[in-house]
Design an enzyme around this catalytic site. Structure first.
Site, PDB file in Angstrom:
ATOM      1  N   SER A  29     -23.831  26.405  19.102  1.00 15.11           N
ATOM      2  CA  SER A  29     -24.374  27.424  19.996  1.00 15.11           C
ATOM      3  C   SER A  29     -25.804  27.788  19.609  1.00 15.11           C
ATOM      4  O   SER A  29     -26.464  27.026  18.897  1.00 15.11           O
ATOM      5  CB  SER A  29     -23.472  28.663  19.979  1.00 15.11           C
ATOM      6  OG  SER A  29     -23.829  29.541  21.025  1.00 15.11           O
ATOM      7  N   ASN A  30     -26.295  28.930  20.082  1.00 15.73           N
ATOM      8  CA  ASN A  30     -27.655  29.390  19.776  1.00 15.73           C
ATOM      9  C   ASN A  30     -27.645  30.916  19.715  1.00 15.73           C
ATOM     10  O   ASN A  30     -26.611  31.546  19.914  1.00 15.73           O
ATOM     11  CB  ASN A  30     -28.633  28.878  20.836  1.00 15.73           C
ATOM     12  CG  ASN A  30     -28.248  29.332  22.224  1.00 15.73           C
ATOM     13  OD1 ASN A  30     -28.278  30.507  22.537  1.00 15.73           O
ATOM     14  ND2 ASN A  30     -27.837  28.390  23.068  1.00 15.73           N
ATOM     15  N   HIS A  31     -28.818  31.495  19.448  1.00  8.93           N
ATOM     16  CA  HIS A  31     -28.894  32.940  19.194  1.00  8.93           C
ATOM     17  C   HIS A  31     -29.118  33.802  20.438  1.00  8.93           C
ATOM     18  O   HIS A  31     -29.497  34.957  20.312  1.00  8.93           O
ATOM     19  CB  HIS A  31     -30.001  33.233  18.184  1.00  8.93           C
ATOM     20  CG  HIS A  31     -29.653  32.816  16.793  1.00  8.93           C
ATOM     21  ND1 HIS A  31     -28.617  33.390  16.101  1.00  8.93           N
ATOM     22  CD2 HIS A  31     -30.189  31.872  15.991  1.00  8.93           C
ATOM     23  CE1 HIS A  31     -28.531  32.825  14.907  1.00  8.93           C
ATOM     24  NE2 HIS A  31     -29.471  31.889  14.815  1.00  8.93           N
ATOM     25  N   ALA A  96     -28.985  30.582  28.059  1.00  9.05           N
ATOM     26  CA  ALA A  96     -29.489  29.603  27.095  1.00  9.05           C
ATOM     27  C   ALA A  96     -28.379  28.561  26.921  1.00  9.05           C
ATOM     28  O   ALA A  96     -27.565  28.632  25.998  1.00  9.05           O
ATOM     29  CB  ALA A  96     -29.822  30.278  25.773  1.00  9.05           C
TER      30      ALA A  96
END
Ligand code: C5P
Length: 228
Positions: A29-31, A96
């Site tokens: 995943s991402n932030h 995102a």
């Protein structure tokens, strides 16, 4: 009290990150916090729009009068977006989305082994959600986002054209205190005006007021848009 100038408009927004499973307990995943997409959903709803928020996993409350659809992966987000797009006047891709997912999701928890110091994962490209919605006919007005660390305008122009979007909201994520996870953001809006590209720079401000400024510009563009 907000002006209810978006009444009768159906707006779909994607927000937050996606989680791409590697095995039953792990993911890529991402932030992304989802704050910008949620702020947009709230801003549209306050102006009277019928808002559907397709959300990846985030820790945020659903804004009042917003219909929220929870998804986990990019594939699920695409399916929800394609379904919603047929009934939307405006589509805003703020999520995102993970660019890649595991080629195969392990059925059982991946084990650490003593045999090797490395582990190789094969990733495959995820579908591009905004670009997919933009190829439909008829289609909603499509707005995308771009987070860049340099040459913001050049990359944003390129992305606007390549993904067939009507407008792009570009952020310089290299600026301290802005963007990912933060409550504040600045943006450069670029949109197509016939063969030209017009732009508007929005200075650093809370994501809530920034969202309202973006909504205002999208409404103007929508009002002038030729039917597809
Ligand atoms: O190419 P990049 O990820 O920078 O593009 C960002 C824009 O494209 C955002 O609007 C994002 O929501 C959208 N996007 C998407 N599906 C993807 C990747 C990005 O809708 N798989």
């Amino acid at each position: 009290p907000a002006v209810r100038d978006a009444e009768a408009l159906r707006v779909t927004i994607t927000a937050g990150p996606t989680h791409e499973a590697l095995d039953p307990v792990r993911y890529l995943s991402n932030h992304s916090s989802g704050k910008m997409g949620y702020a947009l959903a709230g801003a549209w709803a306050r102006r009277g729009a019928q808002v559907r928020l397709i959300s990846g996993p985030v820790a945020l409350a659903t804004p009042p009068d917003v219909e929220r659809v929870d998804v986990t992966s990019a594939s699920e987000m695409l399916a929800a977006a394609e379904h919603a797009a047929t009934e939307s006047d405006i589509f805003i891709g703020c999520a995102a989305v993970a660019d890649y997912r595991a080629e195969t999701v392990a059925e059982h928890k991946l084990k650490k082994t003593d045999a090797s110091e490395t582990l190789t994962l094969t990733l495959v490209k995820n579908p591009d959600i905004v670009a997919t919605i933009a190829t439909r006919s008829p289609r909603p007005l499509v707005v995308g986002f771009a987070a860049e660390t340099h040459d913001v305008e050049r990359y944003a122009r390129d992305k606007l054209a390549r993904k067939g979007m009507d407008m792009i909201v570009a952020n310089d994520v290299s600026q301290a205190g802005l963007g990912f996870g933060s409550d504040d953001n600045a943006a450069l809006l670029l949109w197509r005006d016939g063969d030209d590209t017009d732009s508007q720079a929005l200075p650093p401000q809370p994501k809530t007021t920034l969202a309202d400024a973006i909504v205002g510009r999208v409404l103007t563009l929508y009002a002038h848009r030729a039917p597809t």
